[in-house]
Design an enzyme around this catalytic site. Structure first.
Site, PDB file in Angstrom:
ATOM      1  N   GLU A 156      42.060  30.254  34.945  1.00 18.40           N
ATOM      2  CA  GLU A 156      43.521  30.159  34.807  1.00 18.40           C
ATOM      3  C   GLU A 156      43.929  28.600  34.796  1.00 18.40           C
ATOM      4  O   GLU A 156      44.578  27.912  35.822  1.00 18.40           O
ATOM      5  CB  GLU A 156      44.267  30.768  35.994  1.00 18.40           C
ATOM      6  CG  GLU A 156      44.091  32.145  35.997  1.00 18.40           C
ATOM      7  CD  GLU A 156      45.100  33.014  36.856  1.00 18.40           C
ATOM      8  OE1 GLU A 156      45.575  32.454  37.957  1.00 18.40           O
ATOM      9  OE2 GLU A 156      45.573  34.180  36.402  1.00 18.40           O
ATOM     10  N   GLU A 187      42.391  40.296  34.187  1.00 17.26           N
ATOM     11  CA  GLU A 187      42.975  40.852  35.760  1.00 17.26           C
ATOM     12  C   GLU A 187      44.028  41.564  35.659  1.00 17.26           C
ATOM     13  O   GLU A 187      45.069  41.438  34.928  1.00 17.26           O
ATOM     14  CB  GLU A 187      43.114  39.540  36.591  1.00 17.26           C
ATOM     15  CG  GLU A 187      41.830  38.628  36.798  1.00 17.26           C
ATOM     16  CD  GLU A 187      42.212  37.445  37.343  1.00 17.26           C
ATOM     17  OE1 GLU A 187      43.396  37.309  38.164  1.00 17.26           O
ATOM     18  OE2 GLU A 187      41.331  36.307  37.395  1.00 17.26           O
TER      19      GLU A 187
END
Ligand code: GLA
Ligand code: ZN
Length: 677
Positions: A150, A308
């Protein structure tokens, strides 16, 4: 290179067994078997483990973890482990930490914490990536490399200032060009030396935070630079991996509509896109649909991985609502319906400590299989097993494109005037929502995308217009397509300087209008707009921004009802070539947006078969073999009954469905029908 080759939808997710003793791993794998978990993402935050000191490499534990996953027959998505740097690194090289917007140099802490311009970070992260890749490249269980985690945030340190100056020098060549682009005659800003340039922060150009800047051109370039600086970090690691592992695809997990990083600038460098889906609340199917479409659009419609999602709830929010029964499955299938070729969770087993100990997991602290969440995961795992390869590689046959542009997002939201209340995401969401409600398949694409395959192009709040986009939009209309844009479009060029022409700038000819003035009002202020087409009349509310539109060839479809501009146009349509340009000059409510969008779609016969069934989502994917898969998703907590829009086989039950047959979908139920050839 594209997606990892798999025989079915990979199912599993982030797994951090380094956090618990080995006997627990036995239990983990027994439970993975029960849930048909066949992929584990390993090592995302393992830097301090694998390199506990500058000159010490210790792969003992990661070796065991990888060996166990391999022996258990799982596929592995292996991370480089650079999502957080180790404490010794911050101590040895204090400049590796970030300096925040307020100018505070941070000490060691948290994660995603490295200065993207730090030469030490670049060198050591690439070396680590190389060591990991060399060590495990020969293991055929590894199907993907996961770089960092991320990417995001920003840094304002002296190294970033230097990096920014280099980036500017490369981009502009001369200070004259830079001064012109940044419009520095304003407020005595002319730069006479590159070294005078500072990162735009609370200490320099900004007040009231990152969105309030004296020089949007500078702030815009800093965002572009930051996005590129982090991309360079990713590319260093990727290059290091490539030396050892030439053919295993590399990705990093994106965050959907994440403002700081321009994913369109990154996408060409990922072998496949992947993203983490944490919707803002538990009632966000249209938000997720948009984000999936955006993520699929990053690589020209190629399927992506859902890297995710939580099986149950997050932990980082003030309140963390639980996914209701059936939602985990419904939202997983929604991802597949929009192009996901993997469905993965964060996380497979819950952490015991630190900030995510209450984050949802497939396996909780007690290690039970008889929980509702585990049962739902296992049911889904069994479904993906049965499904096999049926959806893999399938493409979305969209005839409608929605343009999404990080530059426009940034430019709009750092602009002083016309209104701070118009938010880019909300605008895009409203128009996507109208399309989504109508049951059309939508590609959400960059402004540089090939538009020749679309019948309809929708460009909400296209604040910045760059390059040959006006011509390419005009071509869509010339050959019979429709282009829709809205207020606050066509305002600025790529440097955020206004066009020296009527608004909407280079879009004016296609739209057949010019905007003379605009009125921005507080949220409570409503000016109704009367929409009219043929016999159809409806009055809707408009808020926030009201452009005073003067038709220059366009026909009027909607007029303001109040104020000194009552009776003047708010919505227009301009015949252009064989097609048309639609202009929405005000912040219509959702009903108004949907009214306009439906009219556009109807001209092309594009509304889907269940357009009028609320919260019944339908999406189509076409497999590489040409089979047409229709996904039906009932987002309601009540059942819904519709007529099948064609014959085929229900891929989940194996049952045959005849065209026109009544099909009942229970609450949050999913149907995947492979249409008869
Ligand atoms: C992100 C991160 C994960 C984890 C989850 C929690 O997506 O990538 O490491 O922190 O959020 O929701
Ligand atoms: Zn920095």
């Amino acid at each position: 290179m594209s997606l990892p080759v798999t025989a079915k939808v990979p199912f599993g997710g982030d797994y951090n067994p380094e956090q618990w003793p080995e006997p627990v791993w036995d239990q983990d794998y027994q439970l993975f078997d029960l849930a048909r978990i066949d992929l584990v993402t390993l090592g995302v935050f393992d830097w301090a483990l694998t390199q506990p000191a500058p000159d010490v490499c210790d792969f003992t534990l990661l070796d065991r973890i990888v060996a166990r996953a391999t022996a258990e027959g799982r596929r592995i998505c292996l991370a480089t482990g650079t999502g957080a740097h180790p404490a010794w690194l911050a101590r040895a090289h204090p400049e590796v930490t970030r300096t925040d917007f307020e100018g505070r140099r941070h000490g060691f802490g948290q994660r995603h914490n490295s200065c993207p311009s730090s030469p030490v970070f670049r060198r050591l992260s690439a070396e680590l990536a190389q060591r990991v890749a060399r060590r495990y490249a020969a293991n055929p269980s590894i199907v993907a490399w996961h770089v960092g985690n991320e990417y995001g945030g920003a840094c304002y340190c002296p190294q970033c200032a230097a990096g920014f100056r280099d980036w500017l020098r490369r981009g502009y060549g001369t200070l004259e060009a830079l001064n012109a682009a940044w419009y520095t005659t304003f407020w005595s800003h002319t730069f006479t030396d590159w070294d005078q340039i500072e990162p735009p922060s609370a200490l320099t150009e900004h007040w009231r935070g990152p969105d309030h800047t004296a020089f949007p051109g500078i702030t815009l370039d800093y965002r572009r630079f930051m996005s590129d600086a982090m991309l360079a970090n990713y590319l260093h690691e990727k290059a290091a991996i490539r030396e050892a592992s030439p053919s295993v695809p590399v990705t990093t997990n994106f965050m959907g509509m994440y403002r700081p990083i321009d994913y369109h600038r990154w996408a060409p460098h990922l072998d496949f896109a992947s993203w983490d889906n944490y919707p803002p609340d538990d009632s966000s199917p249209s938000w997720m649909a948009l984000t999936h479409d955006l993520m699929r659009g990053l690589k020209d419609g190629q399927p992506f991985w859902l890297m995710e999602q939580t099986p149950s709830h997050t932990a980082c929010r003030d309140v963390n609502p639980l996914k209701r029964p059936g939602v985990l499955r419904l939202w997983s299938w929604q991802a597949v319906a929009h192009g996901a070729d993997a469905v993965l969770f964060f996380q497979l087993r819950a952490s015991r400590g630190a900030s995510e100990k209450y984050h949802g997991a497939v396996i909780g602290h007690s290690g039970r299989s008889d929980t509702r969440v585990f049962r739902e995961v296992a049911q889904l795992g069994a479904e993906f097993d049965r499904l096999g390869a049926a959806t893999l590689g399938a493409r979305t046959p969209a005839r409608v494109a929605l343009l999404f542009d990080w530059d426009s997002w940034w430019a709009l939201e750092i602009s002083d005037g016309p209104s701070r209340l118009v938010r880019y995401q909300q605008m895009v969401l409203a128009y996507h929502r109208a399309l989504w409600d109508a049951g059309v398949d939508i590609d959400v694409v960059a402004v540089t995308a090939d538009l020749s395959r679309y019948d309809v192009v929708v460009a909400p709040a296209l604040h910045m217009v760059k390059g040959d986009l006006p011509q390419r939009l005009a071509e869509v209309a010339e050959r019979g397509g429709s282009v829709l844009t809205t207020f606050l479009s066509g305002r600025v060029d790529e440097n955020d300087n206004a066009f020296l022409m009527d608004v909407p700038g280079p879009l004016g000819r296609l739209m057949g209008v010019r905007v003379d003035e605009w009125d921005a009002r507080a949220p409570g202020f409503v000016n109704p707009v009367l929409l009219r087409a043929d016999a159809d009349r409806v009055e809707v509310a408009a808020r926030l921004l009201f452009e005073l539109v003067i038709p220059e060839g366009a026909e009027v479809l909607g007029t303001y009802q109040d104020d000194f501009y009552a009776g003047t146009p708010a919505v227009t349509r301009n015949a252009f070539g064989a097609g048309d340009g639609w202009y929405v000059g005000a912040g219509l409510d959702q009903e108004g947006v949907s009214w306009v969008v439906r009219r556009v779609l109807d001209r092309h016969g594009l509304a889907g078969p269940y357009a009028d069934v609320p919260d019944l989502e339908s999406a189509v994917r076409v497999t590489p073999g040409g089979a047409r898969l229709r996904f039906l998703l009932n987002h309601r907590a009540e059942p819904v009954e519709v007529a099948a829009c064609g014959g085929g086989v229900d891929l989940l039950s194996g049952d045959r469905i005849e065209g026109g047959q009544a099909v009942r979908l229970g609450p949050r139920e999913v149907l995947v029908v492979r249409a008869d050839a």
